[in-house]
Design a protein around this motif. Sequence first.
Motif, PDB file in Angstrom:
ATOM      1  N   GLN A   1       0.818  -1.219   0.000  1.00 57.62           N
ATOM      2  CA  GLN A   1       0.000   0.000   0.000  1.00 57.62           C
ATOM      3  C   GLN A   1       0.850   1.266   0.000  1.00 57.62           C
ATOM      4  O   GLN A   1       0.482   2.265  -0.623  1.00 57.62           O
ATOM      5  N   GLY A   2       2.000   1.234   0.680  1.00 56.78           N
ATOM      6  CA  GLY A   2       2.827   2.433   0.789  1.00 56.78           C
ATOM      7  C   GLY A   2       3.777   2.639  -0.375  1.00 56.78           C
ATOM      8  O   GLY A   2       4.292   3.744  -0.565  1.00 56.78           O
ATOM      9  N   GLY A   3       4.037   1.593  -1.147  1.00 57.11           N
ATOM     10  CA  GLY A   3       4.882   1.750  -2.326  1.00 57.11           C
ATOM     11  C   GLY A   3       6.367   1.584  -2.098  1.00 57.11           C
ATOM     12  O   GLY A   3       7.162   1.783  -3.026  1.00 57.11           O
ATOM     13  N   ALA A   4       6.800   1.217  -0.882  1.00 55.95           N
ATOM     14  CA  ALA A   4       8.220   0.990  -0.636  1.00 55.95           C
ATOM     15  C   ALA A   4       8.662  -0.322  -1.276  1.00 55.95           C
ATOM     16  O   ALA A   4       7.855  -1.220  -1.506  1.00 55.95           O
ATOM     17  N   TYR A   5       9.954  -0.438  -1.541  1.00 52.79           N
ATOM     18  CA  TYR A   5      10.482  -1.697  -2.072  1.00 52.79           C
ATOM     19  C   TYR A   5      10.423  -2.801  -1.027  1.00 52.79           C
ATOM     20  O   TYR A   5      10.359  -3.974  -1.362  1.00 52.79           O
ATOM     21  N   GLY A   6      10.477  -2.431   0.234  1.00 51.68           N
ATOM     22  CA  GLY A   6      10.432  -3.436   1.289  1.00 51.68           C
ATOM     23  C   GLY A   6      10.227  -2.791   2.640  1.00 51.68           C
ATOM     24  O   GLY A   6      10.429  -1.588   2.818  1.00 51.68           O
ATOM     25  N   GLY A   7       9.818  -3.589   3.605  1.00 52.55           N
ATOM     26  CA  GLY A   7       9.616  -3.091   4.953  1.00 52.55           C
ATOM     27  C   GLY A   7       9.354  -4.244   5.890  1.00 52.55           C
ATOM     28  O   GLY A   7       8.893  -5.310   5.475  1.00 52.55           O
TER      29      GLY A   7
ATOM     30  N   ARG B   1       7.594   7.315   1.173  1.00 55.00           N
ATOM     31  CA  ARG B   1       6.983   8.021   2.302  1.00 55.00           C
ATOM     32  C   ARG B   1       7.969   8.171   3.453  1.00 55.00           C
ATOM     33  O   ARG B   1       9.003   7.518   3.497  1.00 55.00           O
ATOM     34  N   LEU B   2       7.611   9.034   4.408  1.00 59.97           N
ATOM     35  CA  LEU B   2       8.422   9.214   5.616  1.00 59.97           C
ATOM     36  C   LEU B   2       7.572   9.047   6.880  1.00 59.97           C
ATOM     37  O   LEU B   2       7.543   7.981   7.478  1.00 59.97           O
ATOM     38  N   GLU B   3       6.888  10.127   7.249  1.00 59.22           N
ATOM     39  CA  GLU B   3       6.132  10.117   8.500  1.00 59.22           C
ATOM     40  C   GLU B   3       5.020   9.082   8.490  1.00 59.22           C
ATOM     41  O   GLU B   3       4.686   8.499   9.535  1.00 59.22           O
ATOM     42  N   GLU B   4       4.434   8.830   7.308  1.00 54.09           N
ATOM     43  CA  GLU B   4       3.380   7.823   7.233  1.00 54.09           C
ATOM     44  C   GLU B   4       3.934   6.445   7.595  1.00 54.09           C
ATOM     45  O   GLU B   4       3.266   5.642   8.262  1.00 54.09           O
ATOM     46  N   THR B   5       5.162   6.159   7.158  1.00 56.34           N
ATOM     47  CA  THR B   5       5.776   4.872   7.468  1.00 56.34           C
ATOM     48  C   THR B   5       6.083   4.758   8.961  1.00 56.34           C
ATOM     49  O   THR B   5       5.865   3.701   9.569  1.00 56.34           O
ATOM     50  N   LEU B   6       6.573   5.835   9.567  1.00 52.90           N
ATOM     51  CA  LEU B   6       6.830   5.813  11.003  1.00 52.90           C
ATOM     52  C   LEU B   6       5.537   5.559  11.777  1.00 52.90           C
ATOM     53  O   LEU B   6       5.547   4.870  12.811  1.00 52.90           O
TER      54      LEU B   6
END
Length: 631
Positions: free
Chosen positions: A491-497, A517-522
């Motif tokens: 949903q956030g579009g990062a390569y991984g998490g 993203r930044l703050e949304e991921t935190l």
Amino acid sequence: LDDSNREMLFMCGLEGSEVKHQNDFENLVINTLKQVAEKGVPQESIDAMLHQLELSQREITGDGYPYGLQLIMSLTGAATHGGSVMDALDIDAALEKLRVKSREPNYISDLVNRLLLNNVHRVTLTMRPDPLLIQNQKDNERKRLDNVAATLTDEDKATIVSQAQALKERQEQKDDGDILPKVTLADVKPDVKTKEPIKDGPIIHYGAGTNGIAYQQLYWALPELTEQERVLLPIYTSLLTELGTGTKSYLDMQQWQAARTGSVHLYTMYKPSLSTLNNINGYMVFSGKSLVRHADELSEIMANHWSKPRFDEVERVLDYLTLMSSRRIQGITGSGHSLAMQAASSSHSAGSALIYNTSGLPAIARLKVWVEQWTKDPALLTQWLEQLQALHLKLSKVTPHALLVGENDELAALEANLLASGLTLSDAEQAVAQPIDISPATKMVWSTSTQVNFCSAAFKTVPPTHEDSAPLTVLAGVLRNNYLHRTIREQGGAYGGGASHDNSNGVFRFYSYRDPRLEETLEDFNGSVDWLAQGDFSAEKVEESILGVVSSLDKPGSPAGESKLAYQNKLFGRSDEFRREYRQQILSVNKQQLIDLAGNYLNKDLASQAVITNAEQAEQLVDKGFDWQKI
């Protein structure tokens, strides 16, 4: 030489230069090839490369990637392009053919003339950074979206909203995993892999099926070091095997290494005590490998590097450290999630603080500044090398012990070679605890040249012997597999998490990789803890995470790698009994235990946060309490 395609490519490259030097670079390449075509290549250089090919063919690897899969991947080029799979797997015949041909007059010269200098299919490609790239991309994307929005009807908008909702529901859908075959806890063996030395003492022997390759390691128990010495140590270990020794220059030593070894390298290992996170000690390890028939020279090469290093090769030192600095800066975005986790973890344990300060972002920034200063004033480098020599002198007062890994019937000869090198050895000594300062939990942002972000949050946990350590490792898998992957990646579009628990240093870490993203991921990190507290997951999800942890514990390694790991576990007190007990704790984790643990340890008010991003985004985070550091 790229040989993965049907038509091979020969490439020469230069990094960190400027566009105006394009013609100079091209002339350098062509003139060098002409010189090789005219004068040929020394036979000892050809023999050294053939030696490297033989060693790579013989070595049974697999510590980072399963050996069988490595072999399969190495065959795909031949299989795809109509070559012989068997010839690609067994290159002995090709090596023998090369040995014969390479002794023919002008063999290399003729190849260079025919395949390179007289080859018209050549291109020079120059790449340069565009300082406006990111902004132009944003502007173009905004323009494209505005154009699309201007053409949308109410029906189109409703369709988009409906599709987005359907996607969200699909991502959150619980699939029926029972339709697939699966491994269960009943399939897990209760015991751990064990391996005992054949011989103890100043020279420890481990027998393994190494296919004619000898592995040799020297271990120095690190004495108490000052903070400055700990900062110097990683550069010292990287540099020592890149210098000349005695009357030999660094080029002489590199040629000798290539002709007689697979590699030699120096590094450090640190681990805290099993019962407390603040008592950390370490060893310096000098590791090498060679074909058994060259083991005597492997020992001699390692002894020369240790006893007669050429700290007077100032120009070589500057060249090497300049390259090291460039590579580390360029590598930030490739390992940004690891560097962010190091930064976030640094305020929670001595081991994490040590790793961050000596090999993390502060070390990268520090080396960059040093290289810039040395380039302007070489006298500063000479003064700095005096500190490095003093560190070497201090470490030279410690007597090392040795580890040999090879075929059982070859170990006695390997020991004789090592003793003949002149190195003084003693029984293994206990390393001294290092005094490490730990900063309080904080929020920090590091800026560098990047179009994507790397986010992390970290929490202090417990030492490995604590009853909560093993369940926290399982907890990381549950959060990663069932919440973080979906919210951060899908949903956030990062390569991984995901999340992980560093049980050695007692730190629980969240992370994202190449994240838009930044703050949304935190916030998603905190959201995963809230999701877990609701208990909306099954016992089967806990079992999946347990199986993932056991899989990482049981993954096969190379014969030599498993022997080295067994010895290092013993060196740092990770006995077979401790490992069995830890494994049993992993296997017995339950759902309620994880819910309780998250409530006890993952309190967002106790978290430290770290972000790697660009300067524009970093500036915005300063107003939100982040401390800004720049590369």
